[in-house]
Design a protein around this motif. Structure first.
Motif, mmCIF file in Angstrom:
data_model
loop_
_atom_site.group_PDB
_atom_site.id
_atom_site.type_symbol
_atom_site.label_atom_id
_atom_site.label_comp_id
_atom_site.label_asym_id
_atom_site.label_seq_id
_atom_site.Cartn_x
_atom_site.Cartn_y
_atom_site.Cartn_z
ATOM 1 N N SER A 299 0.209 -1.404 -0.337
ATOM 2 C CA SER A 299 0.107 -0.033 -0.088
ATOM 3 C C SER A 299 0.641 1.286 0.125
ATOM 4 O O SER A 299 0.007 2.208 -0.566
ATOM 5 C CB SER A 299 -0.643 -0.126 1.248
ATOM 6 N N GLN A 300 1.986 1.107 0.557
ATOM 7 C CA GLN A 300 2.913 2.552 0.810
ATOM 8 C C GLN A 300 2.772 2.671 -0.701
ATOM 9 O O GLN A 300 3.808 4.034 -1.117
ATOM 10 C CB GLN A 300 3.381 2.099 1.655
ATOM 11 N N ILE A 301 3.754 1.307 -1.682
ATOM 12 C CA ILE A 301 4.516 2.130 -2.786
ATOM 13 C C ILE A 301 3.491 2.125 -3.205
ATOM 14 O O ILE A 301 3.726 2.938 -4.659
ATOM 15 C CB ILE A 301 4.939 0.455 -3.381
ATOM 16 N N GLU A 302 2.207 1.961 -3.561
ATOM 17 C CA GLU A 302 1.198 2.237 -3.886
ATOM 18 C C GLU A 302 0.798 3.840 -3.511
ATOM 19 O O GLU A 302 0.545 4.503 -5.381
ATOM 20 C CB GLU A 302 -0.414 1.306 -4.066
ATOM 21 N N ALA A 303 0.363 4.038 -2.705
ATOM 22 C CA ALA A 303 0.659 6.023 -2.813
ATOM 23 C C ALA A 303 2.034 6.092 -2.749
ATOM 24 O O ALA A 303 1.467 7.460 -3.590
ATOM 25 C CB ALA A 303 0.726 5.880 -1.321
ATOM 26 N N ALA A 304 2.787 6.174 -2.955
ATOM 27 C CA ALA A 304 3.973 6.763 -3.363
ATOM 28 C C ALA A 304 4.155 7.211 -5.323
ATOM 29 O O ALA A 304 4.254 7.651 -5.657
ATOM 30 C CB ALA A 304 5.723 6.370 -3.356
ATOM 31 N N GLU A 305 3.921 5.999 -5.698
ATOM 32 C CA GLU A 305 3.289 6.250 -7.372
ATOM 33 C C GLU A 305 2.275 7.075 -7.956
ATOM 34 O O GLU A 305 2.245 7.475 -8.961
ATOM 35 C CB GLU A 305 2.865 4.994 -7.389
ATOM 36 N N ARG A 306 1.448 6.639 -7.079
ATOM 37 C CA ARG A 306 0.389 7.967 -7.181
ATOM 38 C C ARG A 306 0.335 9.465 -6.820
ATOM 39 O O ARG A 306 -0.104 10.479 -7.607
ATOM 40 C CB ARG A 306 -1.715 7.505 -6.420
ATOM 41 N N HIS A 307 1.499 9.549 -5.909
ATOM 42 C CA HIS A 307 1.858 10.553 -5.305
ATOM 43 C C HIS A 307 2.550 11.378 -6.424
ATOM 44 O O HIS A 307 2.085 12.714 -6.921
ATOM 45 C CB HIS A 307 2.725 10.666 -4.683
ATOM 46 N N LEU A 308 3.498 10.107 -7.259
ATOM 47 C CA LEU A 308 4.225 10.899 -8.656
ATOM 48 C C LEU A 308 3.361 11.164 -9.500
ATOM 49 O O LEU A 308 3.877 12.401 -10.348
ATOM 50 C CB LEU A 308 5.194 9.669 -8.890
ATOM 51 N N ALA A 309 2.238 10.673 -9.560
ATOM 52 C CA ALA A 309 1.620 11.372 -10.318
ATOM 53 C C ALA A 309 0.759 12.537 -10.168
ATOM 54 O O ALA A 309 0.619 13.128 -11.230
ATOM 55 C CB ALA A 309 0.607 10.251 -11.232
ATOM 56 N N ALA A 310 -0.014 12.318 -9.229
ATOM 57 C CA ALA A 310 -0.061 14.698 -8.892
ATOM 58 C C ALA A 310 1.151 15.035 -8.822
ATOM 59 O O ALA A 310 0.561 16.543 -9.041
ATOM 60 C CB ALA A 310 -0.637 14.143 -7.227
ATOM 61 N N VAL A 311 2.276 14.723 -8.779
ATOM 62 C CA VAL A 311 2.865 15.857 -8.761
ATOM 63 C C VAL A 311 3.437 15.954 -10.335
ATOM 64 O O VAL A 311 3.365 16.438 -10.344
ATOM 65 C CB VAL A 311 4.114 15.210 -7.756
ATOM 66 N N GLN A 312 3.451 15.492 -10.806
ATOM 67 C CA GLN A 312 3.949 15.467 -12.168
ATOM 68 C C GLN A 312 2.941 16.286 -13.368
ATOM 69 O O GLN A 312 2.654 17.165 -13.845
ATOM 70 C CB GLN A 312 3.391 13.856 -12.912
ATOM 71 N N ARG A 313 0.946 16.092 -12.972
ATOM 72 C CA ARG A 313 0.263 17.181 -13.088
ATOM 73 C C ARG A 313 0.328 18.396 -12.605
ATOM 74 O O ARG A 313 -0.178 19.568 -13.055
ATOM 75 C CB ARG A 313 -0.772 15.780 -12.497
ATOM 76 N N THR A 314 0.355 18.433 -11.420
ATOM 77 C CA THR A 314 1.420 19.876 -10.781
ATOM 78 C C THR A 314 2.058 20.510 -11.498
ATOM 79 O O THR A 314 2.626 21.749 -11.606
ATOM 80 C CB THR A 314 1.339 19.767 -9.246
ATOM 81 N N ALA A 315 3.140 19.404 -12.421
ATOM 82 C CA ALA A 315 3.854 20.631 -12.646
ATOM 83 C C ALA A 315 3.307 21.062 -13.808
ATOM 84 O O ALA A 315 4.411 21.610 -14.227
ATOM 85 C CB ALA A 315 5.671 19.392 -13.069
ATOM 86 N N GLU A 316 2.990 20.181 -14.470
ATOM 87 C CA GLU A 316 2.018 20.574 -15.866
ATOM 88 C C GLU A 316 1.333 21.843 -16.088
ATOM 89 O O GLU A 316 1.282 22.801 -16.705
ATOM 90 C CB GLU A 316 1.253 19.112 -16.161
ATOM 91 N N ALA A 317 0.786 21.626 -14.143
ATOM 92 C CA ALA A 317 -0.549 23.078 -14.468
ATOM 93 C C ALA A 317 0.809 24.359 -14.427
ATOM 94 O O ALA A 317 0.585 25.314 -13.880
ATOM 95 C CB ALA A 317 -0.954 22.654 -13.078
ATOM 96 N N SER A 318 1.693 24.106 -13.103
ATOM 97 C CA SER A 318 2.753 24.641 -13.021
ATOM 98 C C SER A 318 3.312 25.453 -14.812
ATOM 99 O O SER A 318 3.751 26.513 -15.192
ATOM 100 C CB SER A 318 4.480 24.874 -12.377
ATOM 101 N N ARG A 319 3.388 24.557 -15.508
ATOM 102 C CA ARG A 319 4.094 24.632 -16.735
ATOM 103 C C ARG A 319 3.310 26.007 -17.961
ATOM 104 O O ARG A 319 3.275 26.940 -18.193
ATOM 105 C CB ARG A 319 4.199 23.676 -17.787
ATOM 106 N N ARG A 320 1.465 25.863 -17.235
ATOM 107 C CA ARG A 320 0.531 25.932 -17.873
ATOM 108 C C ARG A 320 0.649 27.479 -17.482
ATOM 109 O O ARG A 320 0.144 28.953 -18.194
ATOM 110 C CB ARG A 320 -0.736 25.487 -17.777
ATOM 111 N N ASP A 321 0.861 27.892 -16.231
ATOM 112 C CA ASP A 321 0.717 29.307 -15.461
ATOM 113 C C ASP A 321 1.579 30.148 -16.080
ATOM 114 O O ASP A 321 1.055 31.189 -16.449
ATOM 115 C CB ASP A 321 0.864 29.133 -13.827
ATOM 116 N N VAL A 322 2.623 29.170 -16.448
ATOM 117 C CA VAL A 322 3.762 30.473 -16.191
ATOM 118 C C VAL A 322 3.934 30.640 -18.311
ATOM 119 O O VAL A 322 4.159 31.786 -17.962
ATOM 120 C CB VAL A 322 5.420 29.965 -16.572
#
Length: 415
Positions: A299-322
């Motif tokens: 479960s911890q590995i699955e949570a870490a993988e989902r966190h990575l996906a969330a961070v990637q989407r946040t990075a894409e949102a930041s790229r659009r904002d800039v």
């Protein structure tokens, strides 16, 4: 003696004049103001301290590869045994390596956070400076408007006393003058507020009139070129990329916990008690495995993988904002620079019209209202030109900061 007294009196008079003379306000350029802010602001000092802390954590992570000493003392029935222990990790499934990589990337993030903090602070100061320069330009233009109306009021009062002009003309210019003075005061409040904010950001008082209006910025490069530079060098986007790397390393670190750890342990026991092992030296190869309560590692590995996906989407949102912010600043800069020549011609034309109407009014070929309207048009043209200049300067500096360029450096310009 008389000549000496006269000379002393003259010297004292000159000293009194020098003391009574107003002190000249030291000029302050916008780049100098930005540099003072990014060097002295507490948020930048805090970011530097965080970076030093992250450097210490790298050294701590490196030390985990070395043997770990330990001492244990047990007592029973008045007798005791002390064991000196030295444990050397042999294999941890990549956990120690992941911890070291994690600390190194965190130090990189802390270092990049200094640049991001400076850029964010400089962007805010550039916006405040734009507001200040805008209201200074409006106030100066409005002050000229008030002076012109006062001049016209004196002229029309003389004509009214000579019964050449009607009393209504005097009342008309007085009404315009009262409105102009009210507008003048309305420009002072945001100017003083912006000046106080600039003083707070710079860490020292910024005197009224000390901030120089920068020269009109050059035309910006093509938008596509700026967008490419922003995606590469914007500190906020670099931080988002580092966050993605941290999330990926965290997955490796969690996965390493699924493997057993192997270590070599050396022990030396001094003394003994009933039931203890005999004193002496011992060597162990230790194998430990702890999958977590209820086998929670999956479960911890699955949570870490989902966190990575969330961070990637946040990075894409930041790229659009800039990207959106770069486009907005570029369009503001482009628009204001296109407007400036037209506004200058409008101001010059309004000035010529006023001079012509004053001559024609004296000969009776222009009405008093035409003359007052000419004065208003000059004030509006001057204020519009001041607004365009302030927007041009503010957009130029903010655009450079969005590209990660330290605009407080004298040689920094848009690419």
């Amino acid at each position: 003696m008389t000549k000496l007294c006269v000379a002393c009196d003259a010297l004292y008079a000159l000293a009194d004049q020098a003391a009574a003379a107003p002190q000249a306000t030291a000029s302050l350029g916008l780049r100098q103001l930005l540099q003072m802010a990014v060097e002295t602001h507490p948020t930048v000092a805090s970011a530097r301290s965080e970076q030093q802390s992250a450097q210490s954590m790298i050294e701590a992570a490196r030390m985990q590869f070395f043997p770990a000493p330990g001492v244990q003392t047990d007592s029973l029935s008045g007798r005791s045994a002390t064991t000196f222990r030295l444990t050397q990790p042999l294999w941890t499934g990549g956990r120690l390596t992941a911890d070291l990589r994690l600390s190194e990337v965190r130090e990189l993030k802390a270092r990049e956070s200094i640049s991001d903090t400076q850029i964010t602070l400089a962007t805010r100061v550039a916006g405040i400076a734009q507001t200040y320069l805008l209201n200074v330009g409006r106030r100066v233009a409005q002050q000229r408007n008030v002076d012109t109306l006062n001049d016209l009021l004196r002229m029309i009062e003389r004509r009214s006393q000579a019964e050449v002009s009607a009393t209504t003309d005097v009342n008309m210019v007085r009404t315009r003058l009262a409105q102009a003075q009210a507008d003048l005061e309305s420009f002072r409040a945001p100017e003083n507020s912006a000046l106080a904010q600039l003083s707070s950001a710079a860490g020292r008082p910024v005197e009224p009139g000390s901030l120089e209006l920068p020269a009109t910025p050059p035309r910006p490069p093509m938008l596509a070129r700026l967008l490419e530079r922003a995606v590469q060098d914007n500190p906020h986007l670099r931080l988002a990329e580092i966050d993605t790397r941290l999330a990926a390393i965290e997955i490796d670190r969690t996965r390493a916990a699924m493997w057993p750890t192997v270590s070599l342990r050396l022990e030396r026991q001094v003394g003994e008690y009933l039931g203890s092992t005999a004193p002496g030296n011992r060597v162990y190869v230790s194998v430990q495995y702890a999958p977590g309560s209820g086998l929670s590692l999956g479960s911890q590995i699955e949570a870490a993988e989902r966190h990575l996906a969330a961070v990637q989407r946040t990075a894409e949102a930041s790229r659009r904002d800039v990207t959106e912010r770069v486009e907005a600043e570029w369009r503001d800069l482009e628009s204001s620079q296109r407007r400036l020549p037209e506004l200058q011609r409008s101001r010059e034309g309004a000035t010529e019209v006023l001079a012509s109407n004053r001559r024609l009014f004296v000969t009776g070929r222009r009405s008093w209202i035409d003359l007052l309207n000419s004065v208003r048009e000059i004030a509006q043209a001057e204020q519009a030109e001041a607004e365009a200049r302030a927007v041009s300067v503010g957009a130029y500096y903010r655009l450079g900061l969005l590209l990660g360029i330290p605009m407080w450096s004298p040689e920094s310009e848009l690419p």
